[in-house]
Design a protein around this motif. Structure first.
Motif, short mmCIF file in Angstrom:
data_model
loop_
_atom_site.label_atom_id
_atom_site.label_comp_id
_atom_site.label_asym_id
_atom_site.label_seq_id
_atom_site.Cartn_x
_atom_site.Cartn_y
_atom_site.Cartn_z
N THR A 47 -20.55 -14.77 94.19
CA THR A 47 -20.66 -13.86 93.04
C THR A 47 -20.24 -14.62 91.80
OG1 THR A 47 -20.20 -11.86 94.33
CG2 THR A 47 -19.74 -11.77 91.97
N VAL A 56 -21.93 -10.42 87.98
CA VAL A 56 -21.24 -9.35 87.26
C VAL A 56 -20.98 -9.87 85.85
CG1 VAL A 56 -19.13 -8.00 87.10
CG2 VAL A 56 -20.18 -8.42 89.34
N GLU A 95 -25.02 -6.69 87.75
CA GLU A 95 -24.41 -5.47 87.26
C GLU A 95 -23.54 -5.79 86.04
OE1 GLU A 95 -22.19 -1.58 89.27
OE2 GLU A 95 -22.57 -3.40 90.44
N ARG A 110 -32.49 -9.77 88.88
CA ARG A 110 -32.87 -8.70 89.81
C ARG A 110 -34.26 -8.95 90.38
NH1 ARG A 110 -30.89 -5.27 85.35
NH2 ARG A 110 -28.67 -4.89 85.72
N ASP A 144 -28.31 -9.29 92.96
CA ASP A 144 -27.66 -8.08 92.47
C ASP A 144 -26.98 -8.40 91.14
OD1 ASP A 144 -26.42 -5.62 92.20
OD2 ASP A 144 -24.79 -6.10 93.58
N ALA A 167 -30.43 -10.43 83.18
CA ALA A 167 -30.15 -9.55 84.32
C ALA A 167 -31.45 -9.11 85.00
CB ALA A 167 -29.35 -8.34 83.86
N THR A 227 -23.99 -7.08 77.49
CA THR A 227 -25.42 -7.37 77.52
C THR A 227 -25.79 -8.27 76.35
OG1 THR A 227 -25.91 -5.27 78.59
CG2 THR A 227 -27.73 -6.35 77.45
N GLU A 259 -24.01 -11.52 79.62
CA GLU A 259 -25.20 -11.55 80.46
C GLU A 259 -25.82 -12.95 80.44
OE1 GLU A 259 -29.64 -9.39 80.67
OE2 GLU A 259 -28.32 -9.12 78.94
N ARG A 283 -24.80 -12.33 93.74
CA ARG A 283 -24.43 -11.23 92.85
C ARG A 283 -23.92 -11.82 91.53
NH1 ARG A 283 -22.60 -5.88 92.28
NH2 ARG A 283 -20.46 -5.56 91.52
N PHE A 305 -16.95 -2.04 90.92
CA PHE A 305 -16.53 -3.43 90.86
C PHE A 305 -15.30 -3.59 91.73
CE2 PHE A 305 -18.44 -2.54 86.66
CZ PHE A 305 -19.52 -3.43 86.72
N MET A 322 -20.79 2.50 88.36
CA MET A 322 -20.71 1.07 88.61
C MET A 322 -19.45 0.78 89.41
SD MET A 322 -21.95 -0.51 84.98
CE MET A 322 -20.85 0.54 84.02
#
Length: 345
Positions: free
Chosen positions: A71, A101, A126, A119, A124, A115, A105, A77, A99, A3, A1
């Motif tokens: 972002t 981040v 992550e 997607r 995106d 998430a 979860t 999440e 995006r 970042f 991953m």
């Protein structure tokens, strides 16, 4: 991953923002919106049940279209369900975020899956950035979501030979000042502090959290479990969290699961059990403990007053195995911080 540095800085800030939110039935969540160049466009956090979630709060500070290509950095999440508010995943998609981040979860059967939804919409998404710090913030809420009860920490202090008190019952103080200060810090991080009526009648504790000698800004709600009543002049009745009524939460029952269910319903997700060998053993025996804090002093007491009594272990093969996460020197004492193996709690 992978970042970026900007995302790491934003996550650290989001965690700070999340801590501003109230401890309640909902998790504490923070969010930061970054431009495609990594500049901070907006910030937000969740202010309690029924209010905008952190992502929506942050988006509300931007003009229409202001998040397009941006972002979103979030401590949890983004949710994927409609409750009192709409799904945050959908709000981010509608805002044109490119995006997302997140740190932790969402384990919820209903609320999780944000998430994946992002997607599927071409965003995106992550996770895992500063996951350890994020879990420290929302871990108790995750426990409550996954197990249907609060996260339970059982604490005790003991001599090197495993005694909680001398033969005559005296126990103040087995540990030194640094260990006691650490206990108060952890009390301040809890939503509720639990003792049994035996400890209440023997020690008459107030159950406050003190930092540097002063009352901590956040105080755990005092909880007493046992069939004997709380005396009219008990010190716990003057606890700041129950100052208006003078009534701690009292449960005249030995059904610990029922007590925890009620505490969760009240939005108390971080439970700190500090009630002596009988209550500590009962939580462990019932499989209702997630973490153990054992403060060990380099003294020998001997005698019958052990730190734990029956926890349901009849043979060595049934021993409750712990994962020791840290051993922290506190003056002359040592704190063992451990968690129960998955399936043992």
């Amino acid at each position: 991953m992978a970042f970026s540095d900007a995302e790491r800085r934003a996550m650290a800030r989001a965690l700070e923002l999340a801590a501003r939110g109230p401890r309640s039935r909902n998790p504490q969540v923070g969010a930061v919106i970054l431009s495609p160049h990594g500049d901070v466009l907006a910030e937000g956090w969740h202010r309690g049940a029924g209010t905008a979630h952190a992502e929506v709060d942050a988006l509300s500070h931007l003009p229409e279209g202001g998040a397009r290509g941006a972002t979103a950095v979030v401590t949890l999440e983004p949710c994927n369900h409609t409750g009192r508010t709409g799904p945050c995943a959908e709000a981010l998609i509608a805002a044109g975020v490119a995006r997302v981040v997140y740190a932790v979860t969402d384990p919820g059967v209903i609320s999780g899956g944000g998430a994946r939804r992002l997607r599927d919409a071409g965003v995106d998404a992550e996770g895992g950035l500063m996951a350890e710090e994020g879990d420290a913030l929302v871990g108790p809420w995750i426990t409550a979501t996954r197990l249907g009860r609060p996260h339970v920490t059982v604490k005790w202090a003991q001599s090197l030979d495993g005694r909680a008190a001398a033969a005559d019952g005296t126990s103040q103080w087995i540990t030194g000042g640094e260990a006691r200060a650490d206990v108060h810090r952890r009390r301040a991080e809890a939503d509720a502090i639990v003792i049994g009526t035996g400890t209440l009648l023997a020690d008459d504790p107030q159950l406050t959290a003190r930092l540097d000698g002063a009352l901590a800004p956040a105080q755990p709600v005092p909880v007493v479990i046992g069939t004997r009543p709380v005396p009219p002049h008990a010190a716990v009745r003057s606890h700041p969290a129950v100052a208006e009524t003078g009534e701690p939460l009292a449960y005249a029952t030995r059904d610990l699961a029922a007590v925890l269910a009620d505490l969760r319903e009240r939005g108390l997700h971080r439970v700190f059990v500090e009630g002596g060998p009988t209550l500590a053993s009962a939580f462990l025996r019932a499989g209702l403990a997630d973490r153990v804090l054992a403060y060990v002093a380099p003294v020998l007491l001997g005698g019958p007053r052990t730190a734990l009594d029956d926890i349901g272990v009849e043979t060595i093969g049934a021993a409750r195995r712990l994962v020791v996460e840290s051993m922290v020197p506190l003056g002359a004492d040592v704190l063992f911080e451990a968690r129960l193996h998955e399936g043992d709690s």
